[in-house]
Design an enzyme around this catalytic site. Structure first.
Site, PDB file in Angstrom:
ATOM      1  CB  SER A  56     -22.490  37.666 -20.807  1.00 21.15           C
ATOM      2  OG  SER A  56     -23.773  37.246 -21.234  1.00 21.15           O
ATOM      3  CE  LYS A  88     -20.298  38.824 -28.900  1.00 19.79           C
ATOM      4  NZ  LYS A  88     -21.531  38.624 -28.099  1.00 19.79           N
ATOM      5  CD  GLU A 141     -17.219  36.255 -37.477  1.00 23.06           C
ATOM      6  OE1 GLU A 141     -16.087  36.596 -37.879  1.00 23.06           O
ATOM      7  OE2 GLU A 141     -17.459  35.888 -36.317  1.00 23.06           O
TER       8      GLU A 141
HETATM    9  C1  LIG Z   1     -22.130  37.357 -27.863  1.00 18.68           C
HETATM   10  C2  LIG Z   1     -22.722  37.214 -26.529  1.00 18.68           C
HETATM   11  C3  LIG Z   1     -22.695  35.982 -25.826  1.00 18.68           C
HETATM   12  C4  LIG Z   1     -22.159  34.719 -26.412  1.00 18.68           C
HETATM   13  O1  LIG Z   1     -20.799  34.716 -26.689  1.00 18.68           O
HETATM   14  P1  LIG Z   1     -19.745  33.907 -25.825  1.00 18.68           P
HETATM   15  O2  LIG Z   1     -18.531  33.936 -26.652  1.00 18.68           O
HETATM   16  O3  LIG Z   1     -20.289  32.516 -25.609  1.00 18.68           O
HETATM   17  O4  LIG Z   1     -19.600  34.619 -24.539  1.00 18.68           O
HETATM   18  C5  LIG Z   1     -23.220  35.949 -24.547  1.00 18.68           C
HETATM   19  N1  LIG Z   1     -23.764  37.037 -23.975  1.00 18.68           N
HETATM   20  C6  LIG Z   1     -23.814  38.221 -24.614  1.00 18.68           C
HETATM   21  C7  LIG Z   1     -24.443  39.384 -23.929  1.00 18.68           C
HETATM   22  C8  LIG Z   1     -23.289  38.358 -25.900  1.00 18.68           C
HETATM   23  O5  LIG Z   1     -23.352  39.533 -26.542  1.00 18.68           O
END
Ligand SMILES: *Cc1c(COP(=O)(O)O)cnc(C)c1O
Length: 430
Positions: A389, A100, A122
């Site tokens: 992610s 993010k 938000e």
């Molecule tokens: C917020 C988040 C997601 C989901 O958000 P996307 O916009 O679909 O990428 C996925 N993995 C992590 C670690 C997150 O913090």
């Protein structure tokens, strides 16, 4: 138009000038906000061609976030899966522990260039709020985060993080006092003062230009990974796998591979307690086309077009919509959308932790779970690239409480699929 932010722009070069990916996307807003979004779009058009902006973002990506994040060959996990080799793009190693920060830095830099004093957003579980508060602290802007009162209580550590970082957390008590109400409250606040503040959306969702802009800021994941796979693994991957909530980490890694037709792409949605239970957030798999939060896309909705309550063990994935580019890529058949259940995600959470020493976020665990299945399916000699992610520190207490496994041996269990694991954790848990 030249765009220096996204080096992965593919031949289709979408969205069009109105923000459409095929029939999806666009901007469905009250007139006052329409004007504001046009301003944001024009500002983004300008800065995405400005070498000084690119230089500033590049410096922060390298020296603040710690990019490039490595690609790592998960050898023990691959061996246990018994098929293709699994590689991980380590977005969990970024400052703040997830992808993010990539778009938050871009958005706050844009806000600064537009002369804004304050960024607002938000947040559900608080992850977007923390990433935005971080970027705002770094660049010296004020930050207001709207959060449902229910979530404020549930996510106390993230609320404290935002406060320590200097953000104001506004507890929203109207409606069900959760994410949807926080979105409404943030839009309302934005409408009241669109001059000094700007709304920073947390995924590839919302009205034009956010799906494009957030994707562009996240595209660095795919641009890096493509080069890293060629250098480290000797070729492009045969498949790329990413979890899909709103879809930003998935679009980030997919965008560099869209033109490589030999690279299969898989988006993994949360099947929660099961697709037939109604307790999931598998928007493309189970939804229909509709309008939500100012854009057209697949939506989990009732007969009146009201968003349905959604659920996933991973709070970052429980959103009743999905980025419009995903809906488009689904419709044209370029990306395959699959699902993983809560339990499969927890299995993957333990498996990666115990076999590689990497504790993944429960969101990312959905991608790992599907990659293990896919590895068996496509077999030896192939390569799968997974977008990891985020890191799972935030999820440890929850998993230990609800899925305690003292004598768990993931290497044995993976050979038999998920059945052994399911036996371990027994019946339904909330
Ligand atoms: C917020 C988040 C997601 C989901 O958000 P996307 O916009 O679909 O990428 C996925 N993995 C992590 C670690 C997150 O913090």
């Amino acid at each position: 138009m030249k765009n220096l932010v996204n080096k992965a722009i593919n031949t289709e070069n979408l969205p069009d000038d109105k923000g459409y990916f095929g029939e999806f996307g666009g901007s469905y807003l009250p007139e006052a906000l329409e004007t504001v979004m046009k301003e944001v779009n024009e500002a983004y058009d300008r800065i995405s061609q400005d070498p000084t902006f690119i230089e500033e973002l590049k410096e922060l990506n390298e020296h603040y976030t710690g990019r490039p994040s490595p690609v790592y060959h998960a050898k023990r996990l691959s061996e246990a899966a018994g098929g293709a080799e699994i590689y991980l793009k380590r977005e969990d190693l970024n400052h703040t522990g997830a992808h993010k920060i990539n778009h938050c830095l871009g958005e706050v830099l844009l806000a600064k260039r537009m002369g804004k004093k304050k960024v607002i957003a938000e947040t559900g579980a608080g992850q977007h709020g923390v990433a935005l508060a971080t970027a705002a602290a770094l660049l010296g802007l004020e930050c207001d985060i709207y959060m449902g009162a229910v979530d404020v209580k549930k996510e106390a550590p993230n609320v404290s993080r935002m406060k320590v970082l200097g953000a104001k957390v506004i507890s929203v008590t109207q409606g069900t006092a959760t994410l949807k109400d926080a979105v409404d409250a943030a839009f309302e606040a934005y409408l009241k003062d669109p001059v000094t503040q700007i709304y920073c959306i947390g995924s590839v969702v919302g009205p034009h230009p956010f799906p494009r802009m957030v994707r562009d800021f996240q595209s660095i994941i795919g641009t890096e990974a493509k080069e890293q796979m060629q250098r480290y693994a000797g070729s492009l991957p045969d498949a790329v796998v990413a979890c899909v909530g709103g879809g930003s980490n998935a679009m980030g890694i997919f965008s560099a591979f869209l033109d490589d037709k030999d690279v299969a792409l898989y988006g993994v949605e949360p099947a929660g307690k099961g697709l037939d239970t109604g307790r999931h957030a598998a928007t493309i798999s189970k939804g229909s086309v509709g309008i939500l939060h100012g854009f057209k896309s697949y939506v989990l909705q009732d007969k009146n077009g009201e968003p349905l309550p959604v659920y996933s063990i991973a709070s970052g994935l429980d959103y009743p919509g999905v980025g419009p580019q995903h809906s488009y890529l689904h419709t044209i058949g370029r990306v395959n959308y699959r699902t993983a259940t809560d339990r499969e995600a927890v299995e993957a959470f333990y498996a990666l932790s115990r076999m590689e020493g990497i504790i993944p976020a429960l969101e990312s665990s959905h991608a790992v779970a599907y990659a293990v299945k896919l590895a068996k399916e496509i077999g030896k000699g192939k390569k799968i690239l997974v977008n990891l992610s985020g890191r799972g520190d935030k999820d440890i207490d929850f998993v230990m409480e609800h899925y305690p496994l003292e004598e768990y041996e993931p290497e044995e269990n993976l050979k038999d699929g998920y059945d052994e694991f399911l036996k371990h954790i027994g019946g339904e848990r909330s």
